[in-house]
Scaffold this active site. Structure first.
Site, PDB file in Angstrom:
ATOM      1  N   ALA A  43       0.834  -1.205   0.000  1.00  0.00           N
ATOM      2  CA  ALA A  43       0.000   0.000   0.000  1.00  0.00           C
ATOM      3  C   ALA A  43       0.865   1.251   0.000  1.00  0.00           C
ATOM      4  O   ALA A  43       0.570   2.224  -0.697  1.00  0.00           O
ATOM      5  CB  ALA A  43      -0.928  -0.004   1.213  1.00  0.00           C
ATOM      6  N   GLU A  44       1.961   1.244   0.789  1.00  0.00           N
ATOM      7  CA  GLU A  44       2.833   2.416   0.836  1.00  0.00           C
ATOM      8  C   GLU A  44       4.295   2.010   0.974  1.00  0.00           C
ATOM      9  O   GLU A  44       4.618   1.037   1.660  1.00  0.00           O
ATOM     10  CB  GLU A  44       2.496   3.325   2.042  1.00  0.00           C
ATOM     11  CG  GLU A  44       1.045   3.713   2.164  1.00  0.00           C
ATOM     12  CD  GLU A  44       0.610   4.784   1.192  1.00  0.00           C
ATOM     13  OE1 GLU A  44       1.497   5.385   0.545  1.00  0.00           O
ATOM     14  OE2 GLU A  44      -0.604   5.016   1.102  1.00  0.00           O
ATOM     15  N   THR A  45       5.151   2.784   0.343  1.00  0.00           N
ATOM     16  CA  THR A  45       6.588   2.748   0.585  1.00  0.00           C
ATOM     17  C   THR A  45       7.004   4.144   1.024  1.00  0.00           C
ATOM     18  O   THR A  45       6.682   5.132   0.357  1.00  0.00           O
ATOM     19  CB  THR A  45       7.368   2.339  -0.675  1.00  0.00           C
ATOM     20  OG1 THR A  45       6.989   1.006  -1.041  1.00  0.00           O
ATOM     21  CG2 THR A  45       8.868   2.377  -0.429  1.00  0.00           C
ATOM     22  N   CYS A  82       0.481   9.592   5.002  1.00  0.00           N
ATOM     23  CA  CYS A  82       0.293   8.168   5.289  1.00  0.00           C
ATOM     24  C   CYS A  82       0.711   7.890   6.718  1.00  0.00           C
ATOM     25  O   CYS A  82       1.865   8.128   7.094  1.00  0.00           O
ATOM     26  CB  CYS A  82       1.093   7.303   4.319  1.00  0.00           C
ATOM     27  SG  CYS A  82       0.925   5.543   4.689  1.00  0.00           S
TER      28      CYS A  82
END
Length: 262
Positions: free
Chosen positions: A46-48, A72
């Site tokens: 979903a996120e880096t 985030c």
């Protein structure tokens, strides 16, 4: 051939395979936007998060597999976990800075990371027809924040059973859609869908709680609340309404440490 260390952390949980996984890369200097986006796409999480130390601050940016985002929570928590564990164990207060969201302090104590984020601004609206068609009669109230819709359902069971059509949801003009209801064992529960940015359902979404906290604080008449995001992986959060800011607390655990070759 260049090499880069990557960490994968499960955030808002103390158990591997729970919470929300995020990748973290701590850099000495920024990579190109294109390279960071490619890394995020390759990670397919979903996120880096990418972090660069700048004086006393840690500059931070977040990428989904398809785009850079404004804020985030779980990847910020994951980045704080990596910095505390591998780089700066002597620091209990980290100050992140995002060029999109400003200063984002994170406090660490006894295994718990507390994010200090700006509160979302909510406006109650008539529910857009596409959302009514997707979620049906479950919706009892609709609100719009800066980037997301918040749909209030009657009870936890309706939130748990929601099964939206992601192709249709992706056509709605927003970052994502939060659905929420009073919890059976916590103050409130939620789920978060964001096919618009390449994430059909996010397991645990810190940034969505900048929207959820002021809503439920007002509804329940309390500043400190307990929350669960009832996705398949699930996650637990302790939150507090501070007015213009909110505090979002949770734990994290390391899943993977590896090397990127590029």
């Amino acid at each position: 051939m260049n090499k880069l260390t990557i960490y994968q952390v499960d955030a808002f949980t103390d158990q591997v395979f729970g919470g929300n996984p995020a990748a973290v890369c701590v850099l000495s200097n920024w990579l190109s936007d294109n390279l960071m986006q490619n890394i995020a796409a390759e990670n397919n999480l979903a996120e880096t998060a990418f972090v660069v130390k700048d004086g006393h601050q840690f500059l931070i940016r977040w990428f989904t597999p398809t785009t850079e985002v404004d804020l985030c929570g779980h990847a910020t928590l994951a980045a704080a976990f990596v910095l505390e564990k591998y780089f700066h164990p002597e620091i209990s207060q980290l100050e992140f800075y995002s060029h999109r969201s400003g200063i984002l302090p994170v406090h660490y104590q006894n295994g718990v990371f507390t994010l200090d984020f700006p509160t979302d601004v909510l406006v109650e609206i008539e529910c857009p027809q596409p959302l009514t068609q997707i979620f049906g009669s479950s919706i009892i109230q609709c609100l719009k924040g800066k980037t997301d819709y918040l749909l209030i359902f009657k009870n936890q069971e309706e939130v748990a059973l929601a099964d939206p059509n992601f192709n249709e949801l992706a056509k709605v003009n927003c970052r994502g859609v939060i659905i929420s209801a009073p919890g059976e064992e916590v103050d409130f529960v939620s789920r978060f869908f964001a096919p618009q940015v390449g994430v059909n359902e996010d397991p645990v979404t810190g940034s969505a709680h900048t929207t959820l906290i002021p809503y439920w604080s007002k509804q329940l008449g309390k500043k400190k609340l307990t929350a669960q995001q009832i996705s398949k992986r699930g996650g637990s959060l302790w939150v507090e309404d501070m007015g213009e800011r909110v505090k979002i607390s949770g734990k994290a655990v390391l899943y993977l440490e590896g090397t990127i070759f590029y």
